[in-house]
Design an enzyme around this catalytic site. Structure first.
Site, PDB file in Angstrom:
ATOM      1  N   CYS A 347     -15.938  -5.844  -4.190  1.00 44.00           N
ATOM      2  CA  CYS A 347     -15.783  -5.312  -5.547  1.00 44.00           C
ATOM      3  C   CYS A 347     -16.617  -6.027  -6.606  1.00 44.00           C
ATOM      4  CB  CYS A 347     -14.308  -5.276  -5.944  1.00 44.00           C
ATOM      5  SG  CYS A 347     -13.351  -6.733  -5.531  1.00 44.00           S
ATOM      6  N   ARG A 376     -13.245 -13.865   5.763  1.00 44.66           N
ATOM      7  CA  ARG A 376     -12.042 -14.489   5.211  1.00 44.66           C
ATOM      8  C   ARG A 376     -11.621 -15.660   6.088  1.00 44.66           C
ATOM      9  NH1 ARG A 376      -8.992  -9.058   2.828  1.00 44.66           N
ATOM     10  NH2 ARG A 376     -10.770  -8.506   1.480  1.00 44.66           N
ATOM     11  N   GLN A 394     -15.395  -3.430   6.018  1.00 44.19           N
ATOM     12  CA  GLN A 394     -14.484  -2.555   5.284  1.00 44.19           C
ATOM     13  C   GLN A 394     -15.211  -1.273   4.894  1.00 44.19           C
ATOM     14  OE1 GLN A 394     -13.318  -5.150   1.971  1.00 44.19           O
ATOM     15  NE2 GLN A 394     -11.215  -4.952   2.678  1.00 44.19           N
ATOM     16  N   ASP A 396     -15.245   0.260   2.197  1.00 42.68           N
ATOM     17  CA  ASP A 396     -14.753  -0.143   0.881  1.00 42.68           C
ATOM     18  C   ASP A 396     -15.288   0.781  -0.202  1.00 42.68           C
ATOM     19  OD1 ASP A 396     -13.222  -1.773  -0.656  1.00 42.68           O
ATOM     20  OD2 ASP A 396     -14.606  -3.453  -0.690  1.00 42.68           O
ATOM     21  N   HIS A 398     -14.943   1.947  -4.549  1.00 32.97           N
ATOM     22  CA  HIS A 398     -14.439   1.646  -5.886  1.00 32.97           C
ATOM     23  C   HIS A 398     -14.742   2.833  -6.785  1.00 32.97           C
ATOM     24  CE1 HIS A 398     -14.906  -2.316  -3.968  1.00 32.97           C
ATOM     25  NE2 HIS A 398     -13.751  -2.528  -4.570  1.00 32.97           N
ATOM     26  N   LYS A 481      -0.554  -1.904  -5.842  1.00 29.78           N
ATOM     27  CA  LYS A 481      -1.246  -1.117  -4.825  1.00 29.78           C
ATOM     28  C   LYS A 481      -0.266  -0.243  -4.052  1.00 29.78           C
ATOM     29  CE  LYS A 481      -1.001  -4.561  -1.084  1.00 29.78           C
ATOM     30  NZ  LYS A 481      -1.760  -5.420  -0.162  1.00 29.78           N
ATOM     31  N   HIS A 529      -9.621   0.446  -6.394  1.00 31.15           N
ATOM     32  CA  HIS A 529     -10.099   0.008  -5.084  1.00 31.15           C
ATOM     33  C   HIS A 529      -9.448   0.880  -4.010  1.00 31.15           C
ATOM     34  CE1 HIS A 529     -11.032  -4.197  -6.702  1.00 31.15           C
ATOM     35  NE2 HIS A 529     -10.263  -3.676  -7.646  1.00 31.15           N
TER      36      HIS A 529
END
Length: 656
Positions: A347, A376, A394, A396, A398, A481, A529
């Site tokens: 992000c 991570r 991911q 991912d 946005h 979330k 997200h």
């Protein structure tokens, strides 16, 4: 003078000194109660105005009481057999319980058998769980030989944060000890505990010990390593047997074992823990997943972007990740005299793409998407195959929207995510709403912003008609979330994709994201997200276990295999292969020297959806015989029908 209490919503009068058990003496399934918000023993004396609800043994609260009581019996058995064992913590957990012990030598399987045998003796004796309150000083004196209990007493006001499971023993307020009393009233054993417990050990219907393992005291690898014994307890023997059967089935489906057997992926020590590599057949599945979700994102209005794996450390200070998520990131790398970090999320970089030029309200929603590989710093003890890794991709995305557009965008993302799960055959799911705990300082933003964001997510989630489960305190530091919790083929729940509402990163204090509104003013967008798979690696691990490796044809690494009865039939199958490959089918011909039955067994072991058998009669009839994974066979299928059948199964994403 009688007391007024409310039981199951109805008011009634009881005599002073009445115990909770007397309200439910005709219902043997009641093993504890809730008085107000507190879970209490049946021996609790009632007070005027109490509001009482029964707790039955097969309820979530009842199972916790049963399993916590069984953990006490296990600890008692351990100290009777191993008098030098020191007690750690013994809480109930999902489907069972554990207790940690400081012992000289790790427990063996033979030790567990002895402990379980002693536990059955204690259960049969019908020892009474008896609660008594005690002062801190008296507890220290009474437990002087239990160093870990003494440490917990010193931490009692913050026990929930001090260690997993510590809150079952101490917390804010006074201390209590539970005595296990024999039928003659003499003391058999005791433990520091908040309770509640079953009335007697005889109320433990069915249990077994599962395994032992090493565990650091209070979950901190800097502390001493203790020995943890895991067990499980259930309301009936049938429930216990069903649970053990589920465990056997889960072991059969274990994606780590199947990954090796099906040659999908591996975890080389030379690369490092939690860093998988995908073999060609696993690469097929990964590519299918990536192709699918990339196409779907484009169809859903997303634009594909790409960002690097590392960035200057300051970027993650701006986003708030280093202050609020620093433990999850790898240490800094020194590059050109400055500190860089492996990214743990995409992000911050997407924010820079948004900020690269002035944006107009006419561009919103602006949807950015990438396969971003993130890293991570998971602790070694929690790494587990593909489902908990240190490096993963991911899907991912946005979305940058006006505040007014946020509800519709959340609904759009949620529907996208659910349709994806349906396509992958995981269509049994519910939603979880993770909110902040205002008493914790790990969340940023105003109360008003949190209230607005939470309301948007809750209303959208409720409108789906799906079950919505609260998760207090589970939000990300920057906003609430929604997560999709999917049940697999054997009923286990997995967290899949998430939708998160972020009002913090776009703010002036962070990335200062803006758009020009219709009236010419500059306004702050809302950032949403979303990750549909969550992690491609984790999603694949879940799929392997959901299907037990028997993927539907569209995902299978090899969709069909040709098996000739004799070598003279190979050429016929090669001609079929040309037709199928022209249709995009992953078709192989097994022309090895193995006998036909061995070739069939090999294909079944590899869980190939379609086995296409060919002998003399098939060649004469311009046909094939189909054999399926379950052993069924369909003979005399024309070549045209065979091609059409395989192509349709792949196209329609059906299971065979």
């Amino acid at each position: 003078m009688s007391l007024s209490v409310t039981v199951n919503g109805a008011q009634q009068q009881v005599d002073p000194g009445t115990r909770v058990w007397q309200l439910f003496s005709d219902d043997p399934e009641v093993i504890a109660a809730r008085v107000g918000d507190a879970l209490v023993d049946l021996a609790r004396e009632l007070a005027d105005g109490d509001v009482v609800e029964p707790v039955v043994i097969d309820s979530p609260d009842g199972l916790d009481v049963l399993r916590h009581s069984t953990a006490h019996v296990m600890a008692q058995a351990v100290q009777e057999l191993f008098p030098d064992a020191k007690l750690g913590i013994g809480p109930p957990i999902a489907d069972g319980f554990y207790y940690d012990f400081d012992v000289e030598t790790p427990f063996t399987p033979e030790d567990l058998q002895k402990i379980e045998s002693r536990m059955r003796k204690i259960v049969k004796e019908g020892q009474k769980f008896s609660r008594r309150e005690i002062s801190d000083d008296d507890a220290r004196a009474e437990l002087a030989d239990e160093p870990y209990k003494l440490e917990l007493i010193g931490l009692k006001s913050s026990a929930s944060d001090a260690a997993e499971g510590a809150s079952v023993e101490v917390g804010e307020g006074g201390l209590s000890i539970y005595d296990n009393l024999k039928r003659d009233g003499s003391l058999a054993w005791k433990d520091l505990c908040r309770g509640p417990h079953l009335p007697t050990t005889k109320r433990i219907p069915a249990f077994t010990l599962m395994r032992s393992a090493a565990a650091y005291w209070r979950g901190d690898e800097k502390n001493k390593q203790l020995q943890r014994i895991y067990g499980t307890a259930w309301p009936t023997k049938e429930d216990l047997e069903a649970h053990l059967h589920r465990i056997e089935e889960a072991q059969r489906r274990d994606h780590r074992r199947l990954g090796t057997e099906l040659d999908l992926y591996s975890f080389p020590d030379e690369i490092g823990s939690g860093l998988p590599v995908f073999h060609p057949r696993g690469g097929v599945i990964k590519r299918e997943m990536e192709d699918y979700v990339r196409r779907r994102h484009i169809e859903e209005g997303f634009e594909y972007v790409g960002t690097p794996h590392i960035a200057k450390e300051g970027l993650f200070h701006t986003s708030g990740h280093l202050p609020y998520y620093g433990e999850g990131m790898f240490p800094a790398l020194e590059v050109d005299g400055g500190d860089y970090r492996l990214k743990a999320m995409n992000c911050p970089m997407h924010n820079l793409i948004y900020r690269s030029r002035q944006r107009s309200y006419r561009e919103l929603p602006l949807r950015l998407f990438e396969f971003g590989h993130v890293y991570r710093n998971e602790k070694s003890g929690v790494i587990h195959g593909l489902t908990r890794v240190r490096g993963f991709a991911q899907d991912d995305s946005h979305s940058y929207v006006t505040p007014e557009q946020a509800p519709a965008e959340v609904a759009h993302l949620l529907n996208f995510m659910l349709s994806l799960l349906d396509d992958f055959g995981m269509d049994d799911y519910y939603l979880e709403l993770s909110t902040r705990d205002a008493s914790k300082d790990k969340f940023i933003g105003s109360d008003e912003d949190w209230e607005t964001a939470t309301k948007v997510l809750e209303e959208v989630a409720t409108a789906t008609g799906l079950e919505l489960v609260p998760d207090p305190g589970g939000a990300a530091y920057y906003g609430p979330k929604i997560s999709v919790q999917a049940r697999d083929a054997i009923g286990r729940t997995w967290q899949m994709g998430t939708v998160q509402y972020d009002f913090n990163q776009p703010s002036a204090d962070r990335f200062n994201l803006e758009y020009v509104a219709a009236d010419g003013s500059r306004q702050q967008p809302v950032m949403i997200h979303s990750a549909k798979f969550g992690s491609i690696e984790r999603f694949m691990g879940v799929l392997v276990e959901h299907y037990a490796g028997a993927f539907p044809p569209w995902l299978a690494p090899v969709q069909a295999v040709g098996i000739p009865v004799a070598e003279r039939h190979v050429e016929y199958l090669e001609r079929l292969a040309v037709r199928l490959r022209a249709e995009g089918i992953r078709f192989e011909v097994d022309d090895s020297d193995e006998r036909m039955q061995k070739k069939i067994r090999n294909a079944q072991t590899q869980k190939v959806p379609f086995m296409v058998l060919v002998g003399d009669k098939d060649v004469e009839a311009n046909a094939v015989s189909f054999r399926f994974r379950n052993g069924d066979q369909e003979n005399g299928v024309s070549l045209d029908d065979a091609v059409a059948k395989i192509v349709a199964a792949v196209r329609d994403r059906v299971q065979v």
